[in-house]
Design an enzyme around this catalytic site. Structure first.
Site, PDB file in Angstrom:
ATOM      1  N   ARG A 100      -1.778  12.313  16.304  1.00 26.36           N
ATOM      2  CA  ARG A 100      -0.597  11.636  15.792  1.00 26.36           C
ATOM      3  C   ARG A 100       0.530  11.544  16.826  1.00 26.36           C
ATOM      4  NH1 ARG A 100       4.256  12.105  13.417  1.00 26.36           N
ATOM      5  NH2 ARG A 100       4.723  10.657  11.714  1.00 26.36           N
ATOM      6  N   LYS A 147      -0.265  -9.245   6.557  1.00 27.47           N
ATOM      7  CA  LYS A 147      -0.859  -8.538   5.413  1.00 27.47           C
ATOM      8  C   LYS A 147      -1.100  -7.082   5.795  1.00 27.47           C
ATOM      9  CE  LYS A 147      -3.945  -9.641   1.554  1.00 27.47           C
ATOM     10  NZ  LYS A 147      -2.950  -9.338   0.535  1.00 27.47           N
TER      11      LYS A 147
HETATM   12  N1  PDD Z   1      -2.580  -9.506  -2.742  1.00 33.30           N
HETATM   13  N2  PDD Z   1       1.713 -11.989  -1.883  1.00 33.30           N
HETATM   14  C1  PDD Z   1       1.408 -10.699  -1.717  1.00 33.30           C
HETATM   15  C2  PDD Z   1       2.497  -9.739  -1.354  1.00 33.30           C
HETATM   16  C3  PDD Z   1       0.076 -10.279  -1.858  1.00 33.30           C
HETATM   17  O1  PDD Z   1      -0.241  -8.976  -1.653  1.00 33.30           O
HETATM   18  C4  PDD Z   1      -0.922 -11.217  -2.216  1.00 33.30           C
HETATM   19  C5  PDD Z   1      -2.368 -10.818  -2.385  1.00 33.30           C
HETATM   20  C6  PDD Z   1      -0.542 -12.557  -2.406  1.00 33.30           C
HETATM   21  C7  PDD Z   1      -1.545 -13.633  -2.741  1.00 33.30           C
HETATM   22  O2  PDD Z   1      -2.339 -13.956  -1.619  1.00 33.30           O
HETATM   23  P1  PDD Z   1      -3.819 -14.511  -1.779  1.00 33.30           P
HETATM   24  O3  PDD Z   1      -3.717 -15.704  -2.648  1.00 33.30           O
HETATM   25  O4  PDD Z   1      -4.230 -14.854  -0.411  1.00 33.30           O
HETATM   26  O5  PDD Z   1      -4.644 -13.427  -2.422  1.00 33.30           O
HETATM   27  C8  PDD Z   1       0.786 -12.906  -2.223  1.00 33.30           C
HETATM   28  C9  PDD Z   1      -3.932  -8.982  -2.781  1.00 33.30           C
HETATM   29  C10 PDD Z   1      -4.818  -9.680  -3.766  1.00 33.30           C
HETATM   30  C11 PDD Z   1      -3.864  -7.483  -2.974  1.00 33.30           C
HETATM   31  O6  PDD Z   1      -3.033  -6.878  -2.304  1.00 33.30           O
HETATM   32  O7  PDD Z   1      -4.650  -6.921  -3.729  1.00 33.30           O
END
Ligand code: PDD
Length: 283
Positions: A100, A147
């Site tokens: 870490r 993401k």
């Molecule tokens: N989440 N916005 C956020 C903050 C998200 O975490 C997600 C998806 C979306 C929708 O994106 P998409 O249509 O590409 O799934 C929008 C996923 C499903 C999750 O964290 O489980």
């Protein structure tokens, strides 16, 4: 049929899937992820998900040899091995294992894990009723198009909403504009126009979001990707949220205020039907 895991090249029982406590994903949430679905075993928009994963890696300086990894083949194999009819695939890449230290050395081997589970089911009776949302101040970071697996703010906001009996929170910026839900994008329908916040750094550029905009264009529904003030959201004829795991989820109330007729609206339902028809054709 059984849930399945994948860790660094090896498929295994989820109970046997192990990652070091010195993994930077565990220590720093230093990683990114994707959630994909394969209704009827057929992957939905896999290329878009994998492209977004690549962009997320680039954005956090996570170097991954995607050609060697061949994630597409891994995902297809996992889906087929799991044997589920409708599969949900979770893929996570972290910076790897190292003692870490905030500073990371070059040349780490990323940790790649995946799970294969049944896709969550939301029946149409539930969808017709519509869900309750609540507005909340967006307390996340300034790079929400990445993401990232660092989801603590999203977790806190959704948990608080659930404690109050709401399905999810609508995150609002300091300018009073709506951004998205804790793990879904958001849409409003006003006077027949489908409105959604623009794809900037404040939201995740949802794969489902992009697909819904295409469905709307197919149906001749006007679309507008522009700032969406909270007041406009509350005054909308219809509101829904979207994500890979939910598809389209109609909204009945926000902050206990009824939206439109207080149930799934007609434009939302047309979009949902179009969405499903295209799905069965493969998109
Ligand atoms: N989440 N916005 C956020 C903050 C998200 O975490 C997600 C998806 C979306 C929708 O994106 P998409 O249509 O590409 O799934 C929008 C996923 C499903 C999750 O964290 O489980």
């Amino acid at each position: 049929m059984s849930e399945l895991a994948y860790v660094n090249g090896v498929f295994c029982d989820p109970a046997d899937a192990k990652v070091s406590i010195e993994d930077r994903g565990f220590q720093f949430a230093d990683g990114v992820y994707e959630v994909l679905v394969a209704p009827g075993g057929r992957l939905f928009r896999a290329a878009e998900h994998l492209e977004r994963l690549r962009r997320s890696c680039e954005a956090i300086d996570l170097q991954v040899d995607f050609d060697a990894l061949d994630l597409s083949a891994v995902i297809r194999e996992g889906i087929s091995r799991s044997g589920f009819e409708d599969v949900m695939v979770y893929v996570q890449i972290t910076r790897g294992v190292v003692p870490r230290d905030h500073v990371y050395p070059d040349g780490l081997t990323p940790t790649v894990v995946a799970t294969f589970k049944p896709k969550p089911v939301h029946d149409d009776a539930f969808r017709r009723t519509g869900v309750a949302l609540e507005t909340a101040q967006d307390i996340r970071w300034a790079r929400c198009s990445v993401k990232s697996i660092a989801l603590l703010p999203n977790v806190m906001l959704k948990q608080a909403a659930r404690r109050r009996g709401r399905f999810d929170a609508v995150l609002v910026g300091p300018d009073g504009n709506v951004r998205e839900a804790s793990c879904a994008n958001i849409f409003a329908i006003t006077g027949g126009t489908l409105r959604t916040p623009p794809p900037d750094e404040q939201i995740l550029h949802g794969v489902t979001r992009a697909y819904i905009l295409e469905c709307a264009r197919d149906l001749g529904i006007p679309t507008e990707e522009a700032e969406l003030p909270v007041a406009d959201l509350l005054a909308a004829d219809e509101v829904f949220i979207s994500s890979t795991t939910m598809d389209i989820m109609p909204v009945a109330t926000i902050d206990d205020q009824t939206i439109g007729a207080g149930q799934a609206g007609p434009v939302t339902w047309r979009l949902l039907e179009r969405f499903r028809r295209n799905l069965t054709k493969g998109v």
